[in-house]
Design an enzyme around this catalytic site. Structure first.
Site, PDB file in Angstrom:
ATOM      1  N   SER A 116       0.785  -1.236   0.000  1.00 44.53           N
ATOM      2  CA  SER A 116       0.000   0.000   0.000  1.00 44.53           C
ATOM      3  C   SER A 116       0.817   1.286   0.000  1.00 44.53           C
ATOM      4  CB  SER A 116      -0.969   0.027   1.183  1.00 44.53           C
ATOM      5  OG  SER A 116      -0.288   0.251   2.391  1.00 44.53           O
ATOM      6  N   LYS A 174       0.279   5.000   6.565  1.00 51.69           N
ATOM      7  CA  LYS A 174      -0.322   5.789   5.486  1.00 51.69           C
ATOM      8  C   LYS A 174       0.223   7.210   5.537  1.00 51.69           C
ATOM      9  CE  LYS A 174      -3.087   2.341   4.535  1.00 51.69           C
ATOM     10  NZ  LYS A 174      -2.655   1.409   3.552  1.00 51.69           N
TER      11      LYS A 174
END
Length: 190
Positions: free
Chosen positions: A48, A89
């Site tokens: 990710s 993230k």
């Protein structure tokens, strides 16, 4: 009969052992404080955050910075996504801002977000004639006390587009350093 006043001298070996024991106790206390209160290791799992972070890379997460200030746009954070799982993230939008994702562009308050950390990936996708991001997000206002986060691998990331805004209380800290593998040791750039 006179009682002798004697001062028992400890042996040099005992004194040296005690000094070592004190030093080890202090070192253990410092490790505990640093490990649990200030910094923590984190292992990247999954694609990710590619092309900036890869599976099995190990990072140092600064756990104290957000007790002094709130996360800022562009910073890479680690947060509790579930009871048993932490995610890594990038902070995209802050409380009170509007955010929208349309194709390869991210809009914050109706302005295209400059993302230098994705420049090469976006250029490579454009050369191939394919979009870098295949998942849009309708315009929404970021709730108070929360942030909007996205993975750098926009088409392959479970992020705020899926799990919603991230509450400040769930943020563990900021990724500051890649320390493994050795050939990738570097500070994390925002």
């Amino acid at each position: 009969m006179e009682q002798e006043n004697t001062i028992e001298k400890s042996s040099p070996l005992k004194k040296e052992a005690w000094e070592w024991a004190k030093a080890l106790l202090i070192a253990a206390a410092l490790v505990f404080i640093i490990r649990w209160l200030i910094f923590a290791p984190f292992i990247v799992e999954g694609p990710s955050m590619e092309p900036n972070f890869y599976t099995s890379e190990r990072l140092i997460v600064n756990k104290i910075i957000y007790s002094m200030r709130k996360p800022e746009r562009g910073e890479v954070i680690v947060f509790h996504a579930t009871k048993d799982k932490d995610y890594i993230k990038r902070v995209i939008a802050l409380p009170g801002e509007t955010v929208k994702v349309e194709g390869d562009k991210v809009y914050v308050n109706n302005q295209v977000l400059d993302e230098p950390y994705l420049k090469k990936a976006l250029e490579d996708a454009a050369k191939k004639g394919v979009p870098y991001n295949t998942r849009n997000f309708p315009e929404k206002k970021v709730a108070d006390g929360t942030i909007f986060v996205m993975g750098d691998n926009r088409s392959n990331s479970a992020d705020s587009r899926d799990i919603g805004f991230i509450e400040y209380e769930k943020v563990v800290g900021r990724a500051d350093l890649i320390f493994w593998p050795f050939n990738k040791i570097s500070l994390v750039h925002f």
